[in-house]
Design an enzyme around this catalytic site. Structure first.
Site, PDB file in Angstrom:
ATOM      1  N   SER A 159     117.741  54.696  61.178  1.00 43.36           N
ATOM      2  CA  SER A 159     116.827  55.626  60.505  1.00 43.36           C
ATOM      3  C   SER A 159     117.588  56.281  59.358  1.00 43.36           C
ATOM      4  O   SER A 159     118.824  56.332  59.385  1.00 43.36           O
ATOM      5  CB  SER A 159     116.387  56.714  61.492  1.00 43.36           C
ATOM      6  OG  SER A 159     115.788  57.794  60.804  1.00 43.36           O
ATOM      7  N   TYR A 172     117.602  63.129  68.388  1.00 47.84           N
ATOM      8  CA  TYR A 172     117.252  61.909  67.633  1.00 47.84           C
ATOM      9  C   TYR A 172     118.341  61.586  66.607  1.00 47.84           C
ATOM     10  O   TYR A 172     118.788  60.439  66.487  1.00 47.84           O
ATOM     11  CB  TYR A 172     115.903  62.126  66.950  1.00 47.84           C
ATOM     12  CG  TYR A 172     115.332  60.910  66.256  1.00 47.84           C
ATOM     13  CD1 TYR A 172     114.804  59.844  66.992  1.00 47.84           C
ATOM     14  CD2 TYR A 172     115.312  60.833  64.873  1.00 47.84           C
ATOM     15  CE1 TYR A 172     114.272  58.741  66.343  1.00 47.84           C
ATOM     16  CE2 TYR A 172     114.783  59.719  64.218  1.00 47.84           C
ATOM     17  CZ  TYR A 172     114.254  58.683  64.964  1.00 47.84           C
ATOM     18  OH  TYR A 172     113.729  57.569  64.324  1.00 47.84           O
TER      19      TYR A 172
END
Ligand code: NAI
Ligand code: BGC
Length: 271
Positions: A159, A172
């Site tokens: 990401s 995350y």
């Protein structure tokens, strides 16, 4: 297909072979979003594909049907990527269905949730780390164990948050930052034996993980302002990058992250 002139002994100018012909791919979390688009894309480039899913089987069966309709081979296998025994069975069942060991792994399954640090429950921290980081560890280890001396490619779906800190998503970000250094480390370990490891880092993509954002016009506009291209990306745009990284065009790419983010990592709001 364009070819060298009739009767010529020259090699064809363009081959009919597809880039991933003969490859046996496993895509985790492939029933939805980026995983789904990736499974379809890898199959369209010649790979046979194991479509990993968790929970409801119907969406995974739909992906398999879509691939089969286009004349390729696919199988749906349920497994929780965070559970060692599940992953061992996933690799075994994938190899049995695809006719040999998996040699193209896309570690895509991932989850997120939003908690400021002081409200973050331990079990939520552990869930996100287990799926997003332990999952890729288990899947990659089991794939490599099954490979023997064969070459292979592993693509991690990271990401932009492997590098951009994101308030209220510390678990995350820790998982994606960890994934990056895990991938780089095993890229060094595995390159000498012909296993390439690389990462794709999507920006904001139109998938179920962004369900809430997509339903909130004000937040969506705010997000779009963070993206020089002015729009979210599509799962297909990420799938194309993954297929390239896994294929022969990227043979010299080892341990790199390919950002596919409409320019989000250029920090458009800075000055
Ligand atoms: P998604 O929610 O559609 O896909 C995630 C998939 O992982 C789902 O199919 C889900 O069932 C599966 N999954 C969750 N836990 C699992 C487990 N324990 N075992 C097996 N499968 C499991 O969302 P999306 O966006 O397609 O996410 C795919 C990956 O892309 C994730 O790793 C996510 O972090 C990453 N990503 C997504 C971005 C976005 O904006 N959509 C941006 C950057 C990265
Ligand atoms: C997250 C998305 C988010 C994107 C950009 C991804 O890793 O899964 O929810 O929109 O990063 O911030």
């Amino acid at each position: 297909m364009e070819r060298a002139g009739a009767g010529s002994s020259a090699r064809p100018l363009v081959s009919d072979a597809r880039p991933l012909d003969g490859r046996r791919a496993l895509v985790t979390g492939a029933a939805t979003g980026i995983g789904r688009a990736t499974a379809v894309r890898l199959a369209s480039e010649g790979a046979s594909v194991s479509v990993n899913y968790i929970g409801d089987r119907a969406p995974a069966d739909a992906v398999v049907a879509e691939i089969e309709e286009r004349g390729s081979t696919a199988v749906a296998v349920e497994a929780d990527v965070a559970v060692e025994a599940d992953v061992q069975r996933l690799l075994r069942e994938s190899a049995a269905a695809l006719g040999g060991a998996v040699d193209l792994l896309v570690n895509n399954a991932g989850v997120e949730s939003s908690y400021p640090l002081e409200e973050m429950p331990l079990d939520e921290w552990e869930r996100v780390l287990s799926v997003n980081l332990t999952g890729p560890f288990l899947c990659t280890r089991e794939m490599v164990r099954g490979l023997g001396d064969s070459p292979a490619a592993v693509v991690m779906v990271s990401s932009v948050h492997e590098t951009i800190p994101w308030p209220s998503f510390s678990h995350y970000c820790a998982s994606k930052g960890g994934l990056k250094l895990f991938a780089q480390t095993i890229a060094r370990e595995l390159a000498p034996r012909g296993v390439r490891v690389a990462l794709v880092a999507p920006g904001a993509i139109l998938t179920p993980i962004n369900r809430a954002l997509m339903k909130d016009p004000a937040k969506l506009r705010e997000q779009e302002e963070q993206i020089p291209l002015g729009r979210l990306g599509t799962p297909e745009e990420i799938a194309g990058a993954i297929a390239w990284l896994a294929g022969p065009g990227a043979e010299y790419v080892v341990g790199s992250t390919l950002f596919v983010d409409g320019g989000m990592t250029l920090y458009p709001r800075f000055v």
